[in-house]
Write a protein that holds these residues in place. Structure first.
Motif, PDB file in Angstrom:
ATOM      1  N   UNK A  95     -51.701 -58.534   5.532  1.00 45.37           N
ATOM      2  CA  UNK A  95     -52.511 -57.998   6.591  1.00 45.37           C
ATOM      3  C   UNK A  95     -51.954 -58.240   7.942  1.00 45.37           C
ATOM      4  N   UNK A  96     -51.661 -59.597   8.250  1.00 47.18           N
ATOM      5  CA  UNK A  96     -51.192 -59.953   9.349  1.00 47.18           C
ATOM      6  C   UNK A  96     -50.048 -59.279   9.894  1.00 47.18           C
ATOM      7  N   UNK A  97     -48.724 -59.395   8.784  1.00 52.03           N
ATOM      8  CA  UNK A  97     -47.736 -58.734   9.035  1.00 52.03           C
ATOM      9  C   UNK A  97     -47.942 -57.503   9.541  1.00 52.03           C
ATOM     10  N   UNK A  98     -48.863 -56.385   8.681  1.00 50.24           N
ATOM     11  CA  UNK A  98     -49.048 -55.144   9.056  1.00 50.24           C
ATOM     12  C   UNK A  98     -49.476 -54.938  10.553  1.00 50.24           C
ATOM     13  N   UNK A  99     -50.506 -55.640  10.780  1.00 50.63           N
ATOM     14  CA  UNK A  99     -51.042 -55.433  12.131  1.00 50.63           C
ATOM     15  C   UNK A  99     -50.081 -56.016  13.137  1.00 50.63           C
ATOM     16  N   UNK A 100     -48.977 -56.975  12.751  1.00 51.96           N
ATOM     17  CA  UNK A 100     -48.221 -57.434  13.848  1.00 51.96           C
ATOM     18  C   UNK A 100     -47.190 -56.193  14.016  1.00 51.96           C
ATOM     19  N   UNK A 101     -46.698 -55.340  12.885  1.00 48.93           N
ATOM     20  CA  UNK A 101     -45.780 -54.217  13.102  1.00 48.93           C
ATOM     21  C   UNK A 101     -46.633 -53.438  13.797  1.00 48.93           C
ATOM     22  N   UNK A 102     -47.853 -52.788  13.537  1.00 47.67           N
ATOM     23  CA  UNK A 102     -48.629 -51.699  14.340  1.00 47.67           C
ATOM     24  C   UNK A 102     -48.579 -52.225  15.883  1.00 47.67           C
ATOM     25  N   UNK A 103     -48.736 -53.586  16.201  1.00 47.50           N
ATOM     26  CA  UNK A 103     -48.867 -54.059  17.581  1.00 47.50           C
ATOM     27  C   UNK A 103     -47.478 -53.667  18.285  1.00 47.50           C
ATOM     28  N   UNK A 104     -46.581 -54.255  17.383  1.00 45.26           N
ATOM     29  CA  UNK A 104     -45.272 -54.117  17.818  1.00 45.26           C
ATOM     30  C   UNK A 104     -44.834 -52.795  18.221  1.00 45.26           C
ATOM     31  N   UNK A 105     -45.235 -51.864  17.292  1.00 46.85           N
ATOM     32  CA  UNK A 105     -44.855 -50.483  17.499  1.00 46.85           C
ATOM     33  C   UNK A 105     -45.280 -49.722  18.802  1.00 46.85           C
ATOM     34  N   UNK A 106     -46.661 -50.398  19.101  1.00 49.95           N
ATOM     35  CA  UNK A 106     -47.176 -49.661  20.406  1.00 49.95           C
ATOM     36  C   UNK A 106     -46.560 -50.317  21.420  1.00 49.95           C
ATOM     37  N   UNK A 107     -45.989 -51.611  21.389  1.00 53.16           N
ATOM     38  CA  UNK A 107     -45.319 -52.252  22.546  1.00 53.16           C
ATOM     39  C   UNK A 107     -44.119 -51.351  22.734  1.00 53.16           C
ATOM     40  N   UNK A 108     -43.373 -51.191  21.521  1.00 54.44           N
ATOM     41  CA  UNK A 108     -41.928 -50.355  21.549  1.00 54.44           C
ATOM     42  C   UNK A 108     -42.141 -48.908  22.033  1.00 54.44           C
ATOM     43  N   UNK A 109     -43.229 -48.149  21.891  1.00 52.52           N
ATOM     44  CA  UNK A 109     -43.456 -47.020  22.468  1.00 52.52           C
ATOM     45  C   UNK A 109     -43.875 -46.926  23.867  1.00 52.52           C
ATOM     46  N   UNK A 110     -44.157 -48.233  24.452  1.00 52.61           N
ATOM     47  CA  UNK A 110     -44.501 -48.116  25.774  1.00 52.61           C
ATOM     48  C   UNK A 110     -43.243 -48.591  26.600  1.00 52.61           C
ATOM     49  N   UNK A 111     -42.058 -48.765  25.840  1.00 57.71           N
ATOM     50  CA  UNK A 111     -40.725 -49.244  26.475  1.00 57.71           C
ATOM     51  C   UNK A 111     -40.347 -47.994  27.305  1.00 57.71           C
ATOM     52  N   UNK A 112     -40.147 -48.238  28.525  1.00 63.52           N
ATOM     53  CA  UNK A 112     -39.517 -46.942  29.425  1.00 63.52           C
ATOM     54  C   UNK A 112     -38.087 -46.541  28.857  1.00 63.52           C
ATOM     55  N   UNK A 113     -37.440 -47.527  28.087  1.00 67.20           N
ATOM     56  CA  UNK A 113     -36.060 -47.173  27.571  1.00 67.20           C
ATOM     57  C   UNK A 113     -36.205 -46.825  26.347  1.00 67.20           C
ATOM     58  N   UNK A 114     -37.400 -46.572  25.549  1.00 66.07           N
ATOM     59  CA  UNK A 114     -37.256 -46.242  24.137  1.00 66.07           C
ATOM     60  C   UNK A 114     -36.539 -44.995  23.696  1.00 66.07           C
ATOM     61  N   UNK A 115     -36.169 -43.936  24.788  1.00 73.75           N
ATOM     62  CA  UNK A 115     -35.644 -42.765  24.355  1.00 73.75           C
ATOM     63  C   UNK A 115     -34.365 -42.759  24.932  1.00 73.75           C
ATOM     64  N   UNK A 116     -33.591 -43.927  25.426  1.00 73.95           N
ATOM     65  CA  UNK A 116     -32.313 -44.185  26.116  1.00 73.95           C
ATOM     66  C   UNK A 116     -31.266 -44.430  24.843  1.00 73.95           C
ATOM     67  N   UNK A 117     -30.330 -43.329  25.009  1.00 69.83           N
ATOM     68  CA  UNK A 117     -29.080 -43.432  24.152  1.00 69.83           C
ATOM     69  C   UNK A 117     -28.087 -43.055  24.677  1.00 69.83           C
ATOM     70  N   UNK A 118     -26.765 -43.800  24.118  1.00 74.89           N
ATOM     71  CA  UNK A 118     -25.478 -43.697  24.875  1.00 74.89           C
ATOM     72  C   UNK A 118     -25.025 -42.246  24.204  1.00 74.89           C
TER      73      UNK A 118
END
Length: 317
Positions: free
Chosen positions: A287-310
């Protein structure tokens, strides 16, 4: 500009004059237009005074001084930002790397089409206390990264310009520059056997601790490269798997208890079974790992470079 040479340095005042004179001889002999970025990583000796003197005498030499010691990776990163050459070459300032290797490294990029060429110190002039850990580190890095290089940590490397402009070197990631290039999409990575010379001045600034930090950096880089934009794929999968294992185990324990009661078998408490606690712990960790993944996903989606591709090329007719 044909070649930019980036030289990170820390307390190397004795070797700088000899190194820069050697580089100039090689560049002049081959007719290359060049620049050398001497990046002083917060030296406490007279290295910066020597850099000032050298840049005044030779306009091809340029200097950058850090306020304090940040490390080799930040020095390389800043040097890469300032480099303007078509090919960027890195080498250490301690005279163990030979500038005579630069023309061959340059040709492998320009004529043979490599994105990165890494030096291989096949015959190292270092004590066994450095060579044995280095070989072990290189073996593990080769297996984990899938890049067939013998010497990831060699300071003598050459890069196509768009490679160094597309990657960020931080922490102690200078050991993994070929892997950073691979994750950025530059797949043609070559190797060249280079001369390694005994240290002429001073002493090595790196200890055995870099073996541990090198492995930690490798794990971090592999995680960020593969799951940086989708952390839920890792944490969610592991969490779900652990929860299901714990839940299935608890169901088996409960079923066994019901069967024992139904058949008048000796009465025992569920809590007397050690597997009960293992199952409970596994479900909690899942359960802790799943919640960690959920929170990490929220952080990743708030990253301004999330859609930056070379993007290498666009054809728009």
């Amino acid at each position: 500009m044909d070649i930019s040479i980036v030289v990170p340095l820390y307390n190397e005042e004795e070797s700088l004059r000899e190194l820069t004179a050697w580089i100039d001889r090689v560049m002049q002999a081959n007719g290359y237009a060049y620049e050398v970025w001497l990046v002083d990583d917060g030296s406490t000796d007279d290295s910066w005074a020597v850099v000032r003197e050298l840049t005044t005498a030779n306009p091809c030499l340029k200097g950058i001084k850090f306020q304090r010691n940040y490390g080799k990776s930040p020095a390389l990163n800043v040097g890469f930002q300032h480099a303007t050459g078509d090919v960027i070459v890195t080498l250490d300032a301690d005279l163990q790397d030979s500038p005579d290797e630069i023309p061959a490294l340059y040709r492998m990029i320009v004529e043979e089409g490599y994105d990165v060429v890494s030096g291989w110190k096949k015959e190292r002039k270092d004590p066994i206390g450095k060579t044995i850990p280095s070989r072990f580190f290189n073996l593990v890095t080769r297996l984990v990264s899938g890049i067939k290089l013998h010497d990831f940590n060699c300071g003598l490397k050459s890069y196509r310009r768009n490679v160094v402009k597309s990657i960020e070197v931080y922490g102690d990631m200078h050991r993994h520059l070929p892997l950073l290039a691979k994750w950025a999409g530059f797949r043609k990575i070559g190797e060249k056997v280079v001369e390694h010379r005994p240290r002429k001045y001073g002493y090595s600034k790196f200890g055995l601790s870099r073996l541990v930090t090198g492995f930690l950096d490798l794990l971090s880089l592999m995680f960020v490269g593969k799951f940086g934009k989708r952390p839920m794929h890792l944490f969610g999968t592991l969490g779900t798997l652990m929860f299901l294992i714990g839940f299935t185990s608890s169901v088996v324990i409960g079923t066994t208890k019901v069967y024992a009661l139904a058949n008048n078998m000796p009465k025992t408490l569920v809590t007397d079974n050690p597997w009960f606690y293992i199952s409970l712990t596994t479900m909690v960790m899942g359960t802790i790992l799943f919640v960690t993944g959920f929170l990490a996903e929220l952080v990743a989606r708030s990253n301004p470079d999330r859609n930056y591709y070379l993007v290498e090329e666009v054809l728009d007719a």
